[in-house]
Structure formats: C-alpha cells, structure tokens
Motif scaffolding. Structure first.
Motif, PDB file in Angstrom:
ATOM      1  N   ASP A  14       0.810  -1.198   0.000  1.00 58.53           N
ATOM      2  CA  ASP A  14       0.000   0.000   0.000  1.00 58.53           C
ATOM      3  C   ASP A  14       0.855   1.264   0.000  1.00 58.53           C
ATOM      4  O   ASP A  14       0.434   2.307  -0.502  1.00 58.53           O
ATOM      5  CB  ASP A  14      -0.916   0.029   1.232  1.00 58.53           C
ATOM      6  N   LEU A  15       2.047   1.166   0.600  1.00 58.74           N
ATOM      7  CA  LEU A  15       2.872   2.347   0.825  1.00 58.74           C
ATOM      8  C   LEU A  15       4.303   2.104   0.365  1.00 58.74           C
ATOM      9  O   LEU A  15       4.807   0.978   0.457  1.00 58.74           O
ATOM     10  CB  LEU A  15       2.879   2.711   2.322  1.00 58.74           C
ATOM     11  N   PRO A  16       4.989   3.163  -0.075  1.00 57.68           N
ATOM     12  CA  PRO A  16       6.379   3.025  -0.526  1.00 57.68           C
ATOM     13  C   PRO A  16       7.366   3.074   0.640  1.00 57.68           C
ATOM     14  O   PRO A  16       8.362   3.812   0.617  1.00 57.68           O
ATOM     15  CB  PRO A  16       6.546   4.228  -1.456  1.00 57.68           C
ATOM     16  N   ILE A  17       7.088   2.285   1.661  1.00 60.50           N
ATOM     17  CA  ILE A  17       7.866   2.323   2.902  1.00 60.50           C
ATOM     18  C   ILE A  17       8.432   0.937   3.182  1.00 60.50           C
ATOM     19  O   ILE A  17       7.684  -0.044   3.299  1.00 60.50           O
ATOM     20  CB  ILE A  17       7.011   2.785   4.090  1.00 60.50           C
ATOM     21  N   VAL A  18       9.767   0.853   3.298  1.00 62.80           N
ATOM     22  CA  VAL A  18      10.454  -0.389   3.624  1.00 62.80           C
ATOM     23  C   VAL A  18      11.162  -0.198   4.956  1.00 62.80           C
ATOM     24  O   VAL A  18      11.871   0.800   5.157  1.00 62.80           O
ATOM     25  CB  VAL A  18      11.480  -0.770   2.540  1.00 62.80           C
ATOM     26  N   GLN A  19      10.963  -1.125   5.869  1.00 65.05           N
ATOM     27  CA  GLN A  19      11.678  -1.086   7.147  1.00 65.05           C
ATOM     28  C   GLN A  19      13.068  -1.673   6.946  1.00 65.05           C
ATOM     29  O   GLN A  19      13.218  -2.767   6.411  1.00 65.05           O
ATOM     30  CB  GLN A  19      10.909  -1.898   8.193  1.00 65.05           C
ATOM     31  N   GLY A  20      14.094  -0.934   7.328  1.00 69.65           N
ATOM     32  CA  GLY A  20      15.454  -1.442   7.218  1.00 69.65           C
ATOM     33  C   GLY A  20      15.627  -2.714   8.033  1.00 69.65           C
ATOM     34  O   GLY A  20      15.034  -2.860   9.107  1.00 69.65           O
ATOM     35  N   PRO A  21      16.447  -3.668   7.552  1.00 65.36           N
ATOM     36  CA  PRO A  21      16.574  -4.963   8.237  1.00 65.36           C
ATOM     37  C   PRO A  21      17.143  -4.879   9.654  1.00 65.36           C
ATOM     38  O   PRO A  21      16.724  -5.606  10.527  1.00 65.36           O
ATOM     39  CB  PRO A  21      17.509  -5.752   7.315  1.00 65.36           C
ATOM     40  N   MET A  22      18.126  -4.040   9.911  1.00 60.46           N
ATOM     41  CA  MET A  22      18.671  -3.800  11.261  1.00 60.46           C
ATOM     42  C   MET A  22      19.041  -5.090  11.995  1.00 60.46           C
ATOM     43  O   MET A  22      18.544  -5.372  13.085  1.00 60.46           O
ATOM     44  CB  MET A  22      17.684  -2.981  12.091  1.00 60.46           C
ATOM     45  N   THR A  23      19.918  -5.873  11.399  1.00 60.15           N
ATOM     46  CA  THR A  23      20.336  -7.147  11.989  1.00 60.15           C
ATOM     47  C   THR A  23      20.779  -6.978  13.439  1.00 60.15           C
ATOM     48  O   THR A  23      21.604  -6.123  13.749  1.00 60.15           O
ATOM     49  CB  THR A  23      21.486  -7.751  11.166  1.00 60.15           C
ATOM     50  N   GLY A  24      20.219  -7.783  14.307  1.00 58.26           N
ATOM     51  CA  GLY A  24      20.544  -7.738  15.722  1.00 58.26           C
ATOM     52  C   GLY A  24      19.645  -6.814  16.522  1.00 58.26           C
ATOM     53  O   GLY A  24      19.597  -6.924  17.751  1.00 58.26           O
TER      54      GLY A  24
END
Length: 362
Positions: A14-24
């Motif tokens: 729905d939105l052009p928003i990706v959550q960064g993976p942020m390992t750990g």
C-alpha cells in the motif's frame, strides 16, 4: 491519479515504505507491524542461525498475512591468522577490564554459514530476499527467484555496485547513502570513495539501471520519503526511524542515547565490527578508532567485541555499545511501528500536496 510504482504493484504494498533490516536490533514483531500497516517489514538475518531464521519467519507469518522480507549478509567464513586474532584480543583487554569481564577466547565460529542461511531463506519463501555486504552470483539470484519465488534486492553504495547487482539479475537495488545508520553495504570498495550521500546516489542509480531503485540513508519522515520518490526511487527504506519503535530489540541505554543524539553525534567507524558502520560516538568507538588501521575485518572484530557489547547492554553502559544510528537520529519518534507508519503516510502525502500546490502556484 498518480501511477503506482511497479515495485509496489509487484509486492502488493500500500505504501512506498520499507523497514530497514537492522540485523541484531529487529524483531518479528516489528517486521509484522510494519507489513500489517501497509509497508514492507524486514527481518535482518545476517547473524541469525538457520533455525532462528525459520522461527522468525514463522513468527511474522503468525502475526500478518502481508508480504515481508528477509535480509542476509553475503559472507565467506574467514580463517584468520592466530597471531592476528591474539593481537585483536590483546587490543580489547582494557575494555574487557573496564566491564570486569574475563578475556575472551576465539569463538567456535566467526559467523553463520552463508550457504546454510541461504537455504533457510529459500525454504522460508519470503516475498523479498535482500542481500548486503556482497554480491550473489547470477546462478544464486536465479535460484532464489525460482525456488523461493522471492523478489531479489541487492544493496549498493555506488553506481558500480548497483550495476553489478542489476547484471546479476536482481529485481531491484537498494541505493544506500552514507547518512544511514549501521553497516555500510559496500562490497567493491569499503573505502571513502563509497561514502556517497543519498541525494547524489539515488538519482545516479535510477539513471544507470532499468530495475527499480529503493532509496536508503537518512530518511526519517514523510518529507524524506517524498524526496526519495522525487529523485526517481520507487520506495524509501528507513532504519533508524524504526529503531526507536518499542518493537525493536534495542535496550534502554541505546534508546536513551538515541533520544539525546543529533546527526553530528554520529560517524562511520570500524571499531565495533571491523566493517564501516555509522553509529553514535562513544568511549568504545573513540578508543578503538585510534587503532582503525590494524583492526581485523568483519566478522572477526565483530565476534571479539560481542561479549563486551552484551555485557554493556546488561549493565546499561551506552559507552560500550554499538549505538548504530543514522544522521537523521535527531528526528526519531519513539512510536509503535503501526502508528509510525500511519504518521509517515500522512507526512508523505502532505509533502506531496505542498509540492503540487507550489507547482500550481508558480
């Protein structure tokens, strides 16, 4: 009516928003909340075992039926020289003493086996499979697409890296500017020539590639999302913005450090992990940056400092944590992920409306 970018169409976002993976620092709860709210939640699996990857993917699926992604570090298991390891351990001795810890022994393994992780990702069949720190072969990219049915996204910090991913068959490229927090995704050059800002990197990648580009690095609010799309990106990836959410895995000491910090309090360092990464300056960074030229590369330095960082978290000692954060840290809002996504959408649409209004009035 505006055309929906093909990347969003393909993923049914729905939105052009990706959550960064942020390992750990990520959690299945964070990824699920972002996906459920209309963005793309991501699991950072670079340091997860294959079993932990399976469990995390199952937890996301139990919380949402929306698409989500999984990210891996493209790594070869190292075989460091024992003398190099001993010198690195000796260099850390004052820090271990400060936290009243026994000196570490070399670990049984320096990192997770990438081939086993890749197999676990394929078995999990996420909507998106993203990769950083290296480049998959064309055969590996095709395998992920064919066996997992995943859209493959490669991380690039230069146009050359972006082209390499496109030539390998990636479906999209995440153009990661130097403003972003955490590890740089560089793989052709880890030096200063790969430290390119988002504003310069994104349009250059858009012009060079035929595949969609996702903008990352310093994007914290809806204005940043609107700017990324204006540069030609089809979505924006936000890491530090979601790091402040209560669903992330960071502890109280890191949350307090983020709440006090501004962009000028961050810098890129090899201190914690042996690989360039941006974080809030603290005592550990300053002490180890003095030895930057002699630190072993990732994942060796990362494994040797891990006990220090775990102890610092337990003791509430922010001065010995890897305080990953981007230059936009001063704009972070400590909101539940769903509320943050909703706010980002309102801000993005308002920014687009202002630009359209200004254009009409010109």
């Amino acid at each position: 009516m505006a055309t929906v970018p093909r990347l969003l169409q393909r993923l049914s976002l729905d939105l052009p928003i990706v959550q960064g993976p942020m390992t750990g620092s990520d959690t299945p709860q964070l990824a699920a909340a972002v996906s459920e709210a209309g963005g793309l939640g991501m699991l950072g699996c670079g340091m997860r075992s294959p079993q932990a990857m399976r469990e995390a993917a199952a937890a996301v699926r139990a919380a949402t039926r929306r698409p989500f992604g999984m990210n891996l570090f493209v790594l070869q298991t190292p075989s460091p020289d024992p003398a190099t390891v001993r010198a690195a351990i000796d260099r850390l001795a004052p820090l271990y003493a400060e936290l009243a810890l026994a000196m570490p022994e070399p670990p049984a393994q320096w990192c997770e086996d990438f081939d086993a992780q890749l197999q676990a990702l394929i078995a999990a069949r996420p909507a998106v499979a993203s990769f950083t720190f290296g480049l998959l072969s064309a055969a590996q990219v095709e395998r992920v697409k064919h066996e997992a049915g995943s859209l493959v996204i490669g991380t690039a910090t230069t146009v050359a890296e972006a082209r390499a991913w496109a030539e390998a068959g990636a479906d999209a490229v995440c153009a990661s500017g130097m403003e972003g927090g955490g590890h740089r995704g560089s793989f052709l050059d880890l030096g200063s020539s790969s430290q390119i800002g988002t504003l310069a990197l994104v349009p250059a990648c858009v012009d060079a590639l035929d595949v969609p580009v996702i903008a990352a690095g310093g994007i914290m609010d809806g204005r940043g999302i609107a700017a990324a799309l204006a540069l030609g990106a089809q979505a924006a990836q936000l890491g530090t913005a979601f790091l402040a959410c209560p669903e992330s895995a960071i502890g109280a000491a890191q949350r307090a450090a983020m709440a006090r910090a501004e962009g000028s309090d961050t810098r890129i360092t090899r201190a914690y992990s042996g690989r360039p990464a941006r974080g809030i300056v603290n005592a550990m960074m300053e002490q180890l940056d003095a030895h930057a030229d002699t630190l072993p590369p990732y994942p060796v330095q990362n494994a040797l400092t891990a006990p220090l960082r775990r102890a610092a978290a337990a003791q509430g000692r922010a001065d010995y944590l890897s305080l990953w954060a981007g230059q936009g840290v001063g704009l972070a809002r400590a909101l539940p992920a769903a509320q943050l996504v909703a706010l980002l959408e309102r801000e993005w649409r308002a920014a687009c409306g202002r630009v359209a209004g200004d254009a009409q009035g010109a």
